[in-house]
Enzyme design. Structure first.
Site, mmCIF file in Angstrom:
data_model
loop_
_atom_site.group_PDB
_atom_site.id
_atom_site.type_symbol
_atom_site.label_atom_id
_atom_site.label_comp_id
_atom_site.label_asym_id
_atom_site.label_seq_id
_atom_site.Cartn_x
_atom_site.Cartn_y
_atom_site.Cartn_z
ATOM 1 N N HIS A 235 0.815 -1.216 0.000
ATOM 2 C CA HIS A 235 0.000 0.000 0.000
ATOM 3 C C HIS A 235 0.850 1.269 0.000
ATOM 4 O O HIS A 235 0.397 2.322 0.427
ATOM 5 C CB HIS A 235 -0.975 0.036 1.196
ATOM 6 C CG HIS A 235 -1.944 -1.111 1.204
ATOM 7 N ND1 HIS A 235 -2.821 -1.346 0.178
ATOM 8 C CD2 HIS A 235 -2.159 -2.086 2.109
ATOM 9 C CE1 HIS A 235 -3.540 -2.416 0.459
ATOM 10 N NE2 HIS A 235 -3.157 -2.895 1.622
ATOM 11 N N ARG A 297 -0.161 18.633 2.560
ATOM 12 C CA ARG A 297 1.275 18.968 2.506
ATOM 13 C C ARG A 297 1.753 18.764 1.080
ATOM 14 O O ARG A 297 0.991 18.340 0.219
ATOM 15 C CB ARG A 297 2.042 18.016 3.409
ATOM 16 C CG ARG A 297 1.724 16.554 3.042
ATOM 17 C CD ARG A 297 2.613 15.562 3.749
ATOM 18 N NE ARG A 297 2.036 14.222 3.747
ATOM 19 C CZ ARG A 297 2.132 13.349 2.750
ATOM 20 N NH1 ARG A 297 2.759 13.674 1.640
ATOM 21 N NH2 ARG A 297 1.581 12.161 2.833
HETATM 22 P P1 ADP Z 1 3.038 9.852 -0.034
HETATM 23 O O1 ADP Z 1 1.669 9.537 -0.478
HETATM 24 O O2 ADP Z 1 3.517 11.204 -0.504
HETATM 25 O O3 ADP Z 1 4.039 8.778 -0.209
HETATM 26 P P2 ADP Z 1 2.899 9.107 2.785
HETATM 27 O O4 ADP Z 1 1.723 9.464 3.633
HETATM 28 O O5 ADP Z 1 3.122 7.689 2.457
HETATM 29 O O6 ADP Z 1 2.834 10.051 1.491
HETATM 30 O O7 ADP Z 1 4.178 9.688 3.494
HETATM 31 C C1 ADP Z 1 4.836 10.771 3.002
HETATM 32 C C2 ADP Z 1 6.283 10.571 3.113
HETATM 33 O O8 ADP Z 1 6.707 11.001 4.372
HETATM 34 C C3 ADP Z 1 6.683 9.150 2.939
HETATM 35 O O9 ADP Z 1 7.590 9.011 1.875
HETATM 36 C C4 ADP Z 1 7.330 8.782 4.222
HETATM 37 O O10 ADP Z 1 8.500 8.044 4.000
HETATM 38 C C5 ADP Z 1 7.671 10.123 4.819
HETATM 39 N N1 ADP Z 1 7.554 10.044 6.229
HETATM 40 C C6 ADP Z 1 6.435 9.832 6.925
HETATM 41 N N2 ADP Z 1 6.697 9.834 8.224
HETATM 42 C C7 ADP Z 1 8.024 10.033 8.330
HETATM 43 C C8 ADP Z 1 8.923 10.114 9.426
HETATM 44 N N3 ADP Z 1 8.502 9.997 10.680
HETATM 45 N N4 ADP Z 1 10.206 10.317 9.168
HETATM 46 C C9 ADP Z 1 10.650 10.456 7.903
HETATM 47 N N5 ADP Z 1 9.859 10.393 6.838
HETATM 48 C C10 ADP Z 1 8.575 10.175 7.052
HETATM 49 P P1 ADP Z 2 -2.814 5.840 3.813
HETATM 50 O O1 ADP Z 2 -3.228 6.854 4.842
HETATM 51 O O2 ADP Z 2 -2.078 4.701 4.409
HETATM 52 O O3 ADP Z 2 -2.150 6.476 2.639
HETATM 53 P P2 ADP Z 2 -5.096 5.404 2.044
HETATM 54 O O4 ADP Z 2 -6.513 5.447 2.478
HETATM 55 O O5 ADP Z 2 -4.579 6.562 1.250
HETATM 56 O O6 ADP Z 2 -4.206 5.191 3.323
HETATM 57 O O7 ADP Z 2 -4.860 4.053 1.224
HETATM 58 C C1 ADP Z 2 -3.584 3.606 0.858
HETATM 59 C C2 ADP Z 2 -3.679 2.608 -0.295
HETATM 60 O O8 ADP Z 2 -4.520 1.489 0.048
HETATM 61 C C3 ADP Z 2 -4.298 3.158 -1.556
HETATM 62 O O9 ADP Z 2 -3.369 3.848 -2.371
HETATM 63 C C4 ADP Z 2 -4.844 1.905 -2.227
HETATM 64 O O10 ADP Z 2 -3.814 1.213 -2.896
HETATM 65 C C5 ADP Z 2 -5.299 1.056 -1.063
HETATM 66 N N1 ADP Z 2 -6.745 1.258 -0.767
HETATM 67 C C6 ADP Z 2 -7.278 2.207 0.029
HETATM 68 N N2 ADP Z 2 -8.632 2.124 0.058
HETATM 69 C C7 ADP Z 2 -8.982 1.090 -0.744
HETATM 70 C C8 ADP Z 2 -10.243 0.485 -1.120
HETATM 71 N N3 ADP Z 2 -11.402 0.925 -0.659
HETATM 72 N N4 ADP Z 2 -10.202 -0.561 -1.977
HETATM 73 C C9 ADP Z 2 -9.020 -1.036 -2.431
HETATM 74 N N5 ADP Z 2 -7.818 -0.526 -2.108
HETATM 75 C C10 ADP Z 2 -7.782 0.531 -1.269
#
Ligand code: ADP
Ligand code: ADP
Ligand code: MG
Length: 676
Positions: A235, A297
């Site tokens: 994910h 962000r």
């Molecule tokens: P994106 O959808 O842009 O990948 P995520 O919600 O997965 O966003 O997280 C954003 C980025 O912030 C990720 O690449 C993650 O590695 C980084 N990140 C999140 N929490 C931390 C943390 N505590 N320290 C360093 N990097 C972080």
């Molecule tokens: P996070 O806060 O961890 O980024 P998201 O809600 O953005 O959580 O979901 C992360 C990933 O999980 C999505 O990019 C998708 O690949 C998968 N996902 C989320 N919701 C669904 C759904 N309803 N059905 C199938 N896959 C999902």
């Protein structure tokens, strides 16, 4: 405009923000933990302030220390980057209370989007489409279960406070619901201190398509089109591109307007991303789409949007935070070409993408070609635009304290096919030694026909696993010849004062044949390298071919081998020879000197232990007929394993020690008879 800002982050994003600030004539303050005192982002800024020990909790998450650093250095604004404090409403509020501009949305917008459940309730009111589901306040098991039954299985249970895929549980059947719910609640409570959940329809093989939005404090809000981030593992995103393949103009407008409505509903200001999940229809076009969450962000993958729009989003953030109007309105925005980003991670794709740590003993990245709209609005992208956003340098460590991303590689092309071709070429120039990484995996992914044909969905990596995780191919003679070339080039460079050096044997007008044994995952590779007047002759199995070293410069070697001329980068790291050729990274290990020492014992009829140790494995049976190079036994000495190999074709008459037995230095280990 601000004259000085503080960047409350590390790694590539801190470097990237600093670059734009520098271009705009804004001075920058870095902050760092003890692990990062000598990090690239510290060097990228004009001054730096220490926060504390390595763990993020004691450094990059200490909001009060960061605000104190801003005050002490006279920074007027703080850019939070992504991760860390970027989505922390209390930190945004504390900045405001201290009279420092937080370069991001108002605390109220962060709060509104912080809970997935509350965000969905707000989106519902703004008429933004939602995945069918339940996101209410009543959390009784019976009610949640009744909603799951109504939605229809499979359903997805998510932590309302969630992020990073934590807590998510897919439930395939009604009878599994209660157990999955309990386990999601436990993980949510442990990770976020909040056990509230929401239930959604689990979409089969959807696409992740997100919209970049931007709003100013004058009531303007635009969308800078979409990014497709469907290629994910666990994910989490691996490849992102813009525009999304198969997007129609009508669908783009509908999603863009829904995202703008979402931003307006929470009084948004600055850069944000509205994530949607879309059901791919049978033509691969983005079908019905649903709101998933909003990230308040700058996103990791923002560079692809910069490449297709020609705008610098960090510049936009700074201008908006300074109270200016958006640099462009909706009608000024257009998509130019196609951009793709890959995330280079320190991880083991073959071991479930487990993060890896270590020191980057060698790091070579393709040349960065600047690509931004200049003052006249002209886009400069000749030669091929390739952008590297990286927060590390050769010699730096990837530590367990922070995100294991090494770099982002972003390329632009006139269309997707050209961008893909450039991506493959640029990826072949990413050479990393010292830390396990996903570069070869990314190369296979970029080559994958399904990806190339843009048949995207979030299950792509899993679905294509047979091709993506294929067993290592055989080690080619080209790879072995390049490894030999590196050995002799390094030796020649090292022994300029020794006239008797074997590497120079040919100068003495005699020929000399040297036995070089490598090992790899594919076994043992026994090469005979013959030194002649005109260079070398490479003997391996049935191949006997001349090898000439045409040029050697740094890691680069140009060779003529078996009637072909080619070049490659070959890096020696102790006994490992890393061969970067044809876009692939192969490693062969020089079998250690102990094996060679054993060779000289051959005449005496045995193989001796050159240092005290213990036999830990025996690989062949007594009486076995073996070929030259066959591993016979493994010794452990000085905490290292040493493989003793057959010095020639022959018969193992006896092992003189058993497994577990201690062996004194010089003791004969194997009685061996060479074949006639
Ligand atoms: P994106 O959808 O842009 O990948 P995520 O919600 O997965 O966003 O997280 C954003 C980025 O912030 C990720 O690449 C993650 O590695 C980084 N990140 C999140 N929490 C931390 C943390 N505590 N320290 C360093 N990097 C972080
Ligand atoms: P996070 O806060 O961890 O980024 P998201 O809600 O953005 O959580 O979901 C992360 C990933 O999980 C999505 O990019 C998708 O690949 C998968 N996902 C989320 N919701 C669904 C759904 N309803 N059905 C199938 N896959 C999902
Ligand atoms: Mg998300």
């Amino acid at each position: 405009m601000f004259s000085k800002i503080l960047i409350a982050n590390r790694g590539e994003i801190a470097c990237r923000v600093a670059a734009t600030a520098r271009r705009m004539g804004i001075r920058t303050v870095a902050v760092y933990s003890d692990a990062d005192a000598a990090a690239k982002h510290v060097a990228a800024c004009d001054e730096a302030v220490r926060l504390g020990p390595a763990p993020a909790r004691e450094s990059y998450l200490r909001g009060e220390l960061i605000i104190a650093a801003a005050k002490a250095t006279g920074a007027q604004a703080i850019h939070p980057g992504y991760g860390f404090l970027s989505e922390n409403e209390d930190f945004a509020q504390a900045c405001a209370d201290a009279g420092i501009v937080f370069i991001g949305p108002p605390p109220s917008a962060i709060r509104a989007m912080g809970s997935k459940s509350e965000a969905k309730a707000l989106m519902e009111q703004a008429h933004v489409p939602l995945v069918p589901g339940y996101h209410g306040a009543d959390q009784s098991t019976a009610l949640l279960k009744a909603h799951a039954d109504r939605i229809g299985y499979p359903v997805l249970i998510k932590a309302s406070a969630g992020g990073g895929g934590k807590g998510m549980r897919i439930v395939a059947r009604a009878e599994d619901f209660d157990a999955a719910l309990a386990s999601c609640q436990r993980e949510a409570a442990a990770s976020f201190g909040d056990d509230r959940v929401l239930v959604e329809k689990y979409l089969q093989r959807p696409r992740h398509i997100e919209i970049q939005v931007f709003a100013d404090t004058h009531g303007n809000c635009v969308y800078l089109f979409e990014r497709d981030c469907s290629v994910q593992r666990r994910h989490q995103k691996v490849i992102e591109e813009a525009p999304a393949p198969g997007m129609t103009a009508a669908r783009r407008r509908a999603m863009g307007e829904a995202a703008v409505a979402a931003a307006k509903a929470v009084g948004y200001v600055g850069a944000g991303t509205v994530e949607f999940i879309a059901e791919a229809d049978e033509h691969g076009t983005a079908g019905t789409f649903y709101f998933m969450e909003m990230n308040t962000r700058l996103q990791v993958e923002h560079p692809v949007t910069e490449m297709i729009t020609g705008f610098d989003l960090v510049e936009w953030q700074l201008r908006v935070a300074n109270g200016e109007r958006l640099p462009a309105l909706q009608n000024d925005l257009a998509i130019h070409g196609h951009a793709i980003e890959v995330r280079v991670y320190a991880e083991n794709p073959d071991k479930g993408f487990l993060p890896a740590i270590g020191r980057l003993s060698h790091l070579a990245l393709p040349a960065h070609v600047a690509f931004m709209r200049n003052a006249d609005g002209v886009r400069a992208h000749d030669p091929a635009p390739v952008r590297i956003d990286s927060g590390v340098r050769q010699g730096d460590a990837i530590s367990p304290h922070y995100d294991p991303m090494i770099a982002k590689l972003i390329v632009w092309g006139e269309d997707r096919a050209q961008a893909l071709a450039r991506l493959a070429a640029a990826l072949a120039d990413v050479h990393i030694v010292g830390v396990a990484n996903n570069v070869d995996f990314l190369a296979r992914l970029v080559d994958n026909p399904r990806f190339a044909q843009a048949q995207l969905d979030t299950g792509l990596i899993e679905h294509e696993s047979a091709r993506l995780f294929a067993a290592e191919a055989v080690v080619s003679n080209d790879v072995l010849a390049l490894a030999c070339a590196r050995l002799v080039v390094d030796e020649t460079a090292a022994e300029t004062n020794d006239p008797w050096s074997l590497a120079r044997g040919w100068r003495l007008n005699t020929t000399y044949t040297r036995d070089i044994v490598f090992k790899s995952e594919r076994g043992v590779h026994d090469v005979d390298l013959e030194y002649t007047r005109d260079g070398y002759v490479f003997h391996h199995g049935a191949l006997h071919a001349p090898l000439a070293i045409v040029a050697a410069q740094g890691t680069r070697l140009e060779v003529r081998f078996a009637d072909r001329a080619f070049a490659a980068d070959v890096v020696r790291d102790r006994d490992d020879l890393h061969v970067f050729a044809n876009g692939r990274h192969r490693v062969v290990t020089l079998v250690d000197v102990i094996a060679h020492a054993g060779e000289s014992e051959l005449e005496n009829g045995g193989l001796a232990a050159p240092m005290p140790g213990r036999v830990i494995a025996i690989h062949v049976a007594r009486g076995a007929r073996v070929t030259k190079g066959t591993p016979l036994l493994v010794m452990e000495a000085m905490k290292m394993e040493h493989t003793i190999i057959a010095p020639a074709d022959g018969t193992v008459d006896d092992f003189l020690y058993g497994v577990g037995e201690q062996v004194a230095e010089g003791a004969a280990l194997v009685a061996f008879t060479r074949s006639q």
